[in-house]
Design an enzyme around this catalytic site. Structure first.
Site, PDB file in Angstrom:
ATOM      1  N   LYS A 125       0.814  -1.227   0.000  1.00  0.00           N
ATOM      2  CA  LYS A 125       0.000   0.000   0.000  1.00  0.00           C
ATOM      3  C   LYS A 125       0.842   1.270   0.000  1.00  0.00           C
ATOM      4  O   LYS A 125       0.508   2.237  -0.667  1.00  0.00           O
ATOM      5  CB  LYS A 125      -0.983   0.023   1.169  1.00  0.00           C
ATOM      6  CG  LYS A 125      -0.337   0.166   2.499  1.00  0.00           C
ATOM      7  CD  LYS A 125      -1.290   0.155   3.656  1.00  0.00           C
ATOM      8  CE  LYS A 125      -0.521  -0.235   4.891  1.00  0.00           C
ATOM      9  NZ  LYS A 125      -0.369  -1.635   5.125  1.00  0.00           N
ATOM     10  N   LYS A 225      -4.097   3.798   2.925  1.00  0.00           N
ATOM     11  CA  LYS A 225      -5.213   3.020   2.364  1.00  0.00           C
ATOM     12  C   LYS A 225      -6.280   3.954   1.799  1.00  0.00           C
ATOM     13  O   LYS A 225      -6.825   3.725   0.719  1.00  0.00           O
ATOM     14  CB  LYS A 225      -5.811   2.117   3.443  1.00  0.00           C
ATOM     15  CG  LYS A 225      -4.854   1.002   3.869  1.00  0.00           C
ATOM     16  CD  LYS A 225      -5.359   0.300   5.113  1.00  0.00           C
ATOM     17  CE  LYS A 225      -4.414  -0.818   5.554  1.00  0.00           C
ATOM     18  NZ  LYS A 225      -4.694  -1.317   6.896  1.00  0.00           N
TER      19      LYS A 225
HETATM   20  N1  HSE Z   1      -1.432  -2.870  10.523  1.00  0.00           N
HETATM   21  C1  HSE Z   1      -2.602  -2.889   9.717  1.00  0.00           C
HETATM   22  C2  HSE Z   1      -3.838  -2.922  10.593  1.00  0.00           C
HETATM   23  C3  HSE Z   1      -2.671  -4.059   8.802  1.00  0.00           C
HETATM   24  O1  HSE Z   1      -3.726  -2.970  11.814  1.00  0.00           O
HETATM   25  O2  HSE Z   1      -4.916  -2.865  10.044  1.00  0.00           O
HETATM   26  C4  HSE Z   1      -1.790  -3.871   7.609  1.00  0.00           C
HETATM   27  O3  HSE Z   1      -2.170  -2.735   6.901  1.00  0.00           O
END
Ligand code: HSE
Length: 453
Positions: A125, A225
């Site tokens: 990402k 994201k």
């Molecule tokens: N660390 C992220 C989360 C997952 O806790 O959603 C990977 O993007």
């Protein structure tokens, strides 16, 4: 034998012809996602072949520790190497799965794969949010495909939804719970009335949270994201730096108590809204009504809520991370790319859902109008509310309610003021002025109330 439909069984070995060419895959990176991907390619190989009509064959794997790794015997690849260059250059690799994470080496891998005319599946990402549009431009020129479903919300096929499922609609807004770790922390704080530091320490001990939790709890993971999802939904070149971000460190159990009294809860919400002036993007903790579907998203789950001009509301829910949910996204992308290569149509649909992305016209979050929750901790004395209300009045902000739960510590007394919809800028100005007041124990906490969800 494989079950196709109740009562009908066919021999898988007959169903796909042995003579049909396999699609040949090189996997670079055997961490969580890479291991999950290999396990699915091994255990689910017959299902995958039935769906495709040909097999996905892992011809190469690459990891720094490859020689000590147990690779499922059914996959035993031709090439096992610690050097990714061997994988991308090998003639027996058609599709490269880049599963290393980070951005520097990952970008070198993608660049080299494209230069060798190999299609790429990535779970990265950060890289795709930072320069995915530019990588896609080069992929088009090279006539190869680029797929990135696993980059956002691992187990939720949200790219496929935005790219194809609802591409006929015009998205007007998108809201998401995009980080499982922070959602786990917030929902545990809510359930157990424990402070963030306690819940975070437990989550770290159990391996749910990273030793350095900043990317998760300061909102940066969710911001990358959201940058990708907003690019797909709205067709603009959006990078993480374009997005206002605020993490969850200042949220405390008392905020859940006050939020509940207001029939709300608190979640780290990624929001992208189309306005007449352009897109407004933010990742921040917000109050959301208890009766809204997002409020039901508990623990490490992720969710994305899309509002379309024609199809109206659609909601997507699932695991945001984990070797197998994310592995499913990688394998499904490998299947799609393999099909496209075989059909001779490698650029079938842009991974950004738009043939070309337009330039982002930033609209600062400060112009957005919302109701706000303002939480104070004060050294109690007469005239505090009058003073705060006076500052709000000078900014033309109208009070909606004042809430104070019983509390014995008069020298650290919490209470909440909610205000009617006003601009973020007015709230920021008021908070800056209030922060100078000597009776405050800390700067006021201001959270938007997403009452219109
Ligand atoms: N660390 C992220 C989360 C997952 O806790 O959603 C990977 O993007």
């Amino acid at each position: 034998m494989i079950s196709l439909r109740p009562g009908i069984e066919r021999n898988a070995a007959c169903y796909y012809k042995a003579s049909m060419e396999e699609a040949r895959v090189g996997i670079v990176g055997l961490g969580n996602v890479g291991s999950g991907t290999l396990a699915i390619l091994d255990e689910n190989a017959d299902q995958i072949a039935l769906k495709l009509g040909f097999r996905l064959k892992v011809t190469a794997v690459c990891s720094r520790t490859v020689h000590t790794r147990k690779i499922p015997s059914s996959l035993e690849p031709v090439i096992k190497t610690a050097d990714w260059r061997e994988v991308v250059a090998h003639p027996d690799v058609q599709i490269v799965a880049e599963l290393v994470g980070g951005t520097r080496v990952a970008k070198e891998i993608l660049d080299a794969a494209i230069a060798h005319g190999k299609s790429v599946v990535t779970a990265n990402k950060e890289l795709m949010a930072a320069c995915g549009a530019e990588i896609w431009d080069r992929a088009i020129q090279a006539g190869i495909n680029l797929a990135m479903e696993a980059s956002v919300c691992g187990g939720i096929p949200i790219h496929a939804v935005l790219r194809e499922g609802i591409s006929g609609d015009r998205v007007t807004a998108l809201y998401g719970i995009l980080n499982g770790t922070s959602n786990y922390i917030l929902t545990e704080m809510e359930k157990r009335a424990e402070p963030l530091t306690t819940v975070l320490a437990e989550a770290q001990e159990l391996g749910y949270a990273e030793p350095d939790p900043s990317a998760d709890i300061d909102g940066f993971d969710a911001r990358s994201k959201l940058a990708l999802l907003a690019a797909l939904a709205f067709g603009e070149k959006i990078t993480p730096a374009d997005i206002f971000v605020e993490g969850i460190r200042r949220i405390s159990p008392m905020d859940f108590q006050y939020a509940r009294a207001l029939k709300h809860t608190i979640r780290l919400v990624g929001a992208a809204r189309q306005t007449p002036d352009g897109l407004i993007l933010s990742v921040r903790p917000a109050l959301i009504p208890l009766d809204t579907i997002l409020a039901g998203v508990q623990g490490a789950y992720n969710a994305v809520w899309v509002k379309g001009a024609y199809g109206e509301d659609t909601f997507y829910y699932g695991r945001g991370a984990g070797p197998r949910p994310t592995g499913v996204a990688v394998v499904s992308d490998l299947m799609r790319v393999a099909r496209e290569i075989r059909s001779g149509s490698p650029q079938r649909v842009s991974p950004f859902a738009h043939e070309r992305l337009g330039e982002y016209r930033p609209v600062p979050v400060a112009v957005q109008s919302r109701a706000y929750y303002l939480r104070f901790r004060v050294d109690d004395r007469p005239g505090i509310i009058a003073k705060l209300a006076g500052i709000l009045a000078t900014k033309h902000i109208s009070l909606e309610s004042v809430l104070q739960e019983p509390c014995e510590t008069k020298n650290d007394l919490p209470f909440v003021i909610t205000v009617e919809p006003t601009t973020e800028q007015s709230v920021r100005d008021a908070v800056a002025e209030m922060s100078e007041l000597d009776f405050l124990k800390e700067a006021p906490l201001a959270l938007p109330m997403e009452t219109a969800l």
